[in-house]
Scaffold this motif. Sequence first.
Motif: not given
Length: 142
Positions: A21-27, A31-37, A49-51
């Motif tokens: 869950t931690r890795a998925l939340r960070r990903l 992805c949300e930031n990438a979508k905005r970009t 880093d260290s996903l």
Amino acid sequence: MVNHFVQEFKRKNKKDISGNTRALRRLKTACENAKRTLSSTTRTSIEIDSLYRDSDFCATISRHRFEQLNIDLFGKCMKLVKKCLRDAKIDKTSVDDVVLIAVQAAILSGERSKKVKDLIILDVMPQFRELKTTGPFNKQGS
């Protein structure tokens, strides 16, 4: 997009993060930031880093690829938009971006007319993040 990058991470690192869950939340956040970009550029990168288990993740995605990954979701949204237009008896050629802004303004101002009382706007991302003005409303001129 998250599922796409989970698979890419698995392919590149031979590790499955789908149960972490931690890795998925960070990903998902990346992805949300990438979508905005991607709303204002044609390509962006995701770097985490260290996903998962000290493995870094770096990938790029184009707007075109993003659209391909989400074509089914966009299709569902368009069906709803078409139904709304049909129910309102409005031709799609008479609608532009101003309508969405006007609806949002009416809701935020407390308008309770029959036309807007049941509308909910969940996410509005303006194309212009900054607006410079001059004139009587802006004493500093910027």
